[in-house]
Design a protein around this motif. Structure first.
Motif: not given
Length: 409
Positions: A233-235, A256-262
């Motif tokens: 998962x992005x997280x 970090x999770x949001x950034x990864x998702x982007x």
């Protein structure tokens, strides 16, 4: 001019849609063969009696068209070339360089007797403004690098080379058509792949996302390459990279999770990765959390990580995923109770459950691969693909197939 090699699966899709009042959009990662496909189609039109004056074919990344940067100059230029009589075939390559190109395309549809074909190397081509303007009036043809079947017809192999050895080359070099020029020379092939990869990153990702950080993008790309076919998962990716100090999560770790998702969505938009969601087979619903990511071509992964045979199971899974997409399936990961089916592949009136493993020889592996399929009670086809060549080809109705044979079927 290199010789064009036919890719009939795609050419036929264009031919079937010829003169249908829809804009034909060919999408796919850079250098996967979109321009060559348009050249083949252009040739097909000429062979079928369409005069040159009625075919307007432009590659908008050529400096020849450097003054055409917005839809008005584009519209004016093309309109001046359209003849008064007969249908005109408009073929535009790499159209994403023209600002608001979709307004010009819609006008060509309305103002002229035109049949329109376009390509683009990122998914922004099909972004919201465009979809709204042309809603329901386009057909997307998603082009992928060479399938194993195509790979065999692209290269000339010595007679003594076995099918397994050819497949090994496919796993190592991948299916980007340009590599044919280097005839399996590893360092030249890697240079070519590096060139394509840099262009994708610089032109299709960083130019579009000015705020993106190239270092972080590279870290996430390497992480995804190392973990293809693993549930993430992005997280969880964000946590791994944060704990390694790669991404600073300012307010706790959730940033970090949001950034990864982007960043993953940028890689998806440039057709570098596919993200696949999970589907609860018993509850018949898509699950919101945790999916897998598959790379568009093994060559890129090997170029970035070095070629290694260690996680061959995941590599084979990636190859099968791409083949299912080529065969027009909608693909998800299946969750059956506590176990998992590698792929649930669906078409409008057809469903297929697929497990992929390197070998079924050991009883433990056999049990592990069969169990989730045995738990599914519907009557759709269930198959296990492996590299084995053995005499057992069915376990209680679950087919066991050789993966290479399946790719060539």
């Amino acid at each position: 001019m290199t010789e064009l090699i036919n890719r009939p699966e795609y050419l036929n899709q264009l031919i079937q849609n010829r003169d249908v009042d829809l804009v034909k959009i060919v999408t796919g990662i850079r250098r996967c063969g979109k321009s060559s496909l348009l050249d083949l189609f252009h040739q097909y039109l000429k062979d079928n009696g369409i005069p040159d004056s009625n075919i307007i074919h432009m590659n908008l990344e050529s400096l020849q068209y450097r003054t055409i940067s917005d839809y008005i100059s584009f519209y004016d230029y093309v309109s001046s070339l359209i003849p008064a009589n007969g249908k005109t075939y408009l073929i535009f390559d790499e159209l994403q360089t023209v600002k608001h190109w979709e307004k010009a395309i819609e006008s060509f549809r309305l103002d002229f007797d035109a049949d329109i074909y376009i390509t683009g190397s990122n998914a922004y081509l099909l972004s919201t403004e465009f979809s709204t303007l042309l809603s329901g009036r386009y057909v997307e043809i998603r082009m992928l690098p060479l399938s194993f079947k195509e790979f065999l017809s692209f290269y000339n192999f010595e007679a003594a080379i076995t099918m397994e050895e050819k497949f090994q080359k496919y796993l190592q070099f991948g299916g980007m058509p340009i590599l044919r020029e280097y005839q399996f020379n590893e360092s030249r092939s890697n240079q070519a792949l590096e060139g394509i990869y840099s262009t994708v990153v610089l032109r299709d990702i960083l130019q579009r996302n000015r705020q993106a950080d190239q270092g972080i993008l590279q870290k996430i790309m390497l992480f995804l390459c190392s973990n293809i076919g693993s549930i993430t998962s992005p997280n969880s990716i964000g946590n791994v990279l944060s704990s390694e100090g790669e991404i600073a999560g300012r307010k706790g770790k959730n940033i970090a999770g949001k950034t990864v998702d982007k960043y993953i969505s940028m890689l998806r938009s440039a057709f570098v990765f596919y993200s696949v969601g999970r589907y609860d087979v018993k509850g018949k619903q898509l699950l919101k959390t945790l999916g897998k990511n598959y790379i568009i071509d093994m060559g890129f992964r090997n170029m970035l990580l070095g070629y290694r045979d260690a996680d061959r199971g995941h590599v084979l899974e990636n190859i099968v995923f791409l083949e299912l997409i080529r065969r027009d399936y909608r693909v998800s990961i299946g969750k059956v109770g506590e176990t998992e089916v590698d792929f649930v592949a669906e078409r409008p009136n057809d469903k297929l459950y697929v497990q992929v493993t390197e070998s079924m020889q050991s009883p433990e592996t056999r049990d592990r691969e069969l169990r989730p399929l045995q738990m599914i009670s519907d009557n759709y086809e269930k198959i296990i693909l492996s590299m084995d060549r053995n005499y057992i080809n069915s376990y209680d109705g679950i087919k066991s197939l050789n993966l290479i044979d399946w790719l060539l079927s």
